[in-house]
Design a protein around this motif. Structure first.
Motif, PDB file in Angstrom:
ATOM      1  N   PHE A 112       0.980  -1.217  -0.061  1.00  0.00           N
ATOM      2  CA  PHE A 112      -0.073  -0.164  -0.042  1.00  0.00           C
ATOM      3  C   PHE A 112       1.107   1.237  -0.093  1.00  0.00           C
ATOM      4  CE2 PHE A 112      -3.545   2.487   0.530  1.00  0.00           C
ATOM      5  CZ  PHE A 112      -3.317   3.594   1.500  1.00  0.00           C
ATOM      6  N   LYS A 113       0.613   2.147  -1.023  1.00  0.00           N
ATOM      7  CA  LYS A 113       1.190   3.392  -0.869  1.00  0.00           C
ATOM      8  C   LYS A 113       0.131   4.319  -1.469  1.00  0.00           C
ATOM      9  CE  LYS A 113       6.171   4.092  -1.600  1.00  0.00           C
ATOM     10  NZ  LYS A 113       7.239   4.251  -2.413  1.00  0.00           N
ATOM     11  N   LYS A 114       0.083   5.600  -0.953  1.00  0.00           N
ATOM     12  CA  LYS A 114      -0.883   6.482  -1.591  1.00  0.00           C
ATOM     13  C   LYS A 114      -0.361   6.976  -3.008  1.00  0.00           C
ATOM     14  CE  LYS A 114      -2.648   8.609   2.927  1.00  0.00           C
ATOM     15  NZ  LYS A 114      -2.731   9.727   3.536  1.00  0.00           N
ATOM     16  N   GLY A 115      -1.604   7.002  -3.766  1.00  0.00           N
ATOM     17  CA  GLY A 115      -0.905   7.330  -5.189  1.00  0.00           C
ATOM     18  C   GLY A 115      -1.896   6.720  -6.193  1.00  0.00           C
ATOM     19  N   LEU A 116      -0.954   5.808  -6.957  1.00  0.00           N
ATOM     20  CA  LEU A 116      -1.810   5.207  -7.965  1.00  0.00           C
ATOM     21  C   LEU A 116      -2.814   4.054  -7.566  1.00  0.00           C
ATOM     22  CD1 LEU A 116       1.007   6.038  -9.259  1.00  0.00           C
ATOM     23  CD2 LEU A 116       1.039   3.873 -10.621  1.00  0.00           C
ATOM     24  N   GLU A 176       5.118   9.168  -6.912  1.00  0.00           N
ATOM     25  CA  GLU A 176       5.261  10.613  -6.762  1.00  0.00           C
ATOM     26  C   GLU A 176       4.487  11.364  -7.715  1.00  0.00           C
ATOM     27  OE1 GLU A 176       9.023  13.801  -7.311  1.00  0.00           O
ATOM     28  OE2 GLU A 176       9.468  11.733  -6.700  1.00  0.00           O
ATOM     29  N   LEU A 177       4.691  10.972  -9.281  1.00  0.00           N
ATOM     30  CA  LEU A 177       4.091  11.651 -10.307  1.00  0.00           C
ATOM     31  C   LEU A 177       2.616  11.380 -10.237  1.00  0.00           C
ATOM     32  CD1 LEU A 177       4.468  13.162 -12.998  1.00  0.00           C
ATOM     33  CD2 LEU A 177       4.881  11.132 -14.107  1.00  0.00           C
ATOM     34  N   SER A 178       2.057  10.468  -9.398  1.00  0.00           N
ATOM     35  CA  SER A 178       0.584  10.266  -9.540  1.00  0.00           C
ATOM     36  C   SER A 178      -0.115  11.389  -8.639  1.00  0.00           C
ATOM     37  CB  SER A 178       0.326   8.915  -8.995  1.00  0.00           C
ATOM     38  OG  SER A 178       0.826   8.851  -7.506  1.00  0.00           O
ATOM     39  N   LYS A 179       0.760  12.174  -7.874  1.00  0.00           N
ATOM     40  CA  LYS A 179       0.186  13.156  -7.016  1.00  0.00           C
ATOM     41  C   LYS A 179      -0.163  14.518  -7.855  1.00  0.00           C
ATOM     42  CE  LYS A 179       3.090  12.170  -3.195  1.00  0.00           C
ATOM     43  NZ  LYS A 179       4.229  12.540  -2.283  1.00  0.00           N
ATOM     44  N   GLU A 180       0.318  14.357  -9.267  1.00  0.00           N
ATOM     45  CA  GLU A 180       0.223  15.450  -9.943  1.00  0.00           C
ATOM     46  C   GLU A 180      -0.592  15.106 -11.362  1.00  0.00           C
ATOM     47  OE1 GLU A 180       3.950  17.187 -11.407  1.00  0.00           O
ATOM     48  OE2 GLU A 180       4.853  16.939  -9.479  1.00  0.00           O
ATOM     49  N   LEU A 181      -0.772  13.806 -11.632  1.00  0.00           N
ATOM     50  CA  LEU A 181      -1.073  13.157 -12.853  1.00  0.00           C
ATOM     51  C   LEU A 181      -2.014  11.916 -12.661  1.00  0.00           C
ATOM     52  CD1 LEU A 181       1.635  13.352 -15.452  1.00  0.00           C
ATOM     53  CD2 LEU A 181      -0.168  15.159 -15.323  1.00  0.00           C
ATOM     54  N   SER A 182      -3.188  11.893 -13.249  1.00  0.00           N
ATOM     55  CA  SER A 182      -4.000  10.491 -13.087  1.00  0.00           C
ATOM     56  C   SER A 182      -3.366   9.462 -13.626  1.00  0.00           C
ATOM     57  CB  SER A 182      -5.455  10.653 -13.496  1.00  0.00           C
ATOM     58  OG  SER A 182      -5.999  11.774 -12.897  1.00  0.00           O
ATOM     59  N   ILE A 183      -2.636   8.658 -12.877  1.00  0.00           N
ATOM     60  CA  ILE A 183      -1.925   7.490 -13.440  1.00  0.00           C
ATOM     61  C   ILE A 183      -2.387   6.304 -12.678  1.00  0.00           C
ATOM     62  CG2 ILE A 183       0.426   6.318 -13.707  1.00  0.00           C
ATOM     63  CD1 ILE A 183       1.731   9.093 -13.656  1.00  0.00           C
ATOM     64  N   TYR A 184      -2.738   5.069 -13.524  1.00  0.00           N
ATOM     65  CA  TYR A 184      -3.354   3.950 -13.136  1.00  0.00           C
ATOM     66  C   TYR A 184      -2.359   2.850 -13.215  1.00  0.00           C
ATOM     67  CZ  TYR A 184      -7.445   6.901 -13.199  1.00  0.00           C
ATOM     68  OH  TYR A 184      -8.399   7.805 -13.126  1.00  0.00           O
ATOM     69  N   ALA A 208       2.789  -5.580 -14.562  1.00  0.00           N
ATOM     70  CA  ALA A 208       3.728  -4.656 -14.092  1.00  0.00           C
ATOM     71  C   ALA A 208       3.724  -3.223 -14.911  1.00  0.00           C
ATOM     72  CB  ALA A 208       5.036  -4.918 -14.031  1.00  0.00           C
ATOM     73  N   LEU A 209       2.369  -3.170 -15.435  1.00  0.00           N
ATOM     74  CA  LEU A 209       2.053  -1.898 -16.349  1.00  0.00           C
ATOM     75  C   LEU A 209       1.490  -0.755 -15.636  1.00  0.00           C
ATOM     76  CD1 LEU A 209       1.000  -3.849 -19.354  1.00  0.00           C
ATOM     77  CD2 LEU A 209       3.314  -3.150 -19.022  1.00  0.00           C
ATOM     78  N   ALA A 210       1.935   0.581 -15.934  1.00  0.00           N
ATOM     79  CA  ALA A 210       1.044   1.701 -15.303  1.00  0.00           C
ATOM     80  C   ALA A 210       0.835   2.478 -16.521  1.00  0.00           C
ATOM     81  CB  ALA A 210       1.977   2.493 -14.369  1.00  0.00           C
ATOM     82  N   VAL A 211      -0.393   3.323 -16.344  1.00  0.00           N
ATOM     83  CA  VAL A 211      -0.856   4.068 -17.778  1.00  0.00           C
ATOM     84  C   VAL A 211      -1.413   5.478 -17.182  1.00  0.00           C
ATOM     85  CG1 VAL A 211      -3.239   3.031 -17.574  1.00  0.00           C
ATOM     86  CG2 VAL A 211      -2.281   3.774 -19.784  1.00  0.00           C
ATOM     87  N   TYR A 212      -1.036   6.178 -18.174  1.00  0.00           N
ATOM     88  CA  TYR A 212      -1.463   7.885 -18.110  1.00  0.00           C
ATOM     89  C   TYR A 212      -2.070   8.022 -19.327  1.00  0.00           C
ATOM     90  CZ  TYR A 212      -1.512  12.736 -18.547  1.00  0.00           C
ATOM     91  OH  TYR A 212      -1.889  14.355 -18.878  1.00  0.00           O
ATOM     92  N   ILE A 213      -3.399   8.321 -18.902  1.00  0.00           N
ATOM     93  CA  ILE A 213      -4.147   8.771 -20.326  1.00  0.00           C
ATOM     94  C   ILE A 213      -4.498  10.370 -20.458  1.00  0.00           C
ATOM     95  CG2 ILE A 213      -6.492   8.544 -21.623  1.00  0.00           C
ATOM     96  CD1 ILE A 213      -6.786   5.815 -19.761  1.00  0.00           C
TER      97      ILE A 213
END
Length: 252
Positions: A52-56, A231-239, A245-250
């Motif tokens: 668990f980590k806040k963010g994604l 860290e970046l998910s605090k600024e952008l909607s990344i899932y 092991a994939l993450a995506v930004y739309i």
């Protein structure tokens, strides 16, 4: 336990292949439907149960891209690879079978006019993706090392006129000619936090108005990618795409 898991995997693949043959018999137009059954029935892999980590937030692929499970795709994956978590267990940087199907379905679903890959390695992943991207599209793949030829099928695919193989270090490469033009970007180059940050900064500048970025190796085994994207998910909607092991930004 491992024996039971292997038997179940054999059952899943056998059932999948039987359905494919049946679909082709009923309608030849179904011959390229390769994705849905394996994705839905894929074995859950605890390897990607992230701490668990806040963010994604984790999402199923079909939550992010409604209707994608009905996408018909073509892959160069060999059937025996379906029994393994990765194509080469000794190299955990390679995409797993499920990740390959996910990426392939994404490019087929999104139909990018211009595709860009950070880190092509031997060209296995991108050669599968190319077969599902429109022939009129342009594909760019960048790697710091010259690819070692060794697979005639991959060589043939990468020699297509719409494929541009670029050589250079992504940390020093001039991406300015691609700013604002790329519809789909796959980042799978150097995995240090500073390198992923730099590649992502350039990728964000390169995205078209409706572009998508996908990162590989978003898991605790690759802390550079893992920590940076949190860290970046605090600024952008990344899932994070579930069970990969994939993450995506739309980009909206």
């Amino acid at each position: 336990m491992k024996m039971i898991e292997q038997i179940y995997k054999f059952y899943v693949v056998t059932l999948y292949l039987f359905k494919q043959y049946l679909n082709v018999f009923i309608s030849p137009g179904n011959s390229k439907k390769f994705f849905t059954e394996m994705y839905i029935r894929a074995i859950e892999n605890n390897k990607y149960t992230l701490p668990f980590k806040k963010g994604l937030s984790r999402k199923r692929l079909e939550e992010l891209f409604p209707g994608i499970l009905m996408t018909n795709i073509s892959t160069y994956a060999q059937y025996e690879s379906l029994f393994h978590g990765t194509y080469n267990k000794e190299n955990h940087y390679l995409v797993s079978t499920k990740e390959l199907f996910t990426l392939t379905a994404l490019v087929k679903y999104l139909n990018p006019s211009i595709f860009f890959e950070f880190g092509s390695y031997k060209g296995w992943t991108v050669s599968n993706l190319i077969q599902n991207i429109p022939l009129a599209s342009q594909i760019y793949t960048l790697d710091i090392l010259e690819r070692e030829s060794g697979d005639s099928k991959i060589d043939e695919i990468l020699e297509r006129k719409n494929v541009h193989r670029l050589s250079g270090d992504s940390l020093k490469f001039d991406f300015s000619p691609y700013f604002g033009k790329i519809d789909f970007i796959f980042i799978d180059a150097c995995h240090s936090e500073s390198a992923v940050r730099k590649d992502t900064e350039n990728a964000l500048k390169m995205l078209s108005k409706t572009g998508v970025i996908v990162w590989h190796d978003f898991n605790p085994e690759h802390l550079g990618v893992f920590n940076f994207l949190h860290e970046l998910s605090k600024e952008l909607s990344i899932y994070s795409i579930k069970n990969t092991a994939l993450a995506v930004y739309i980009k909206n």
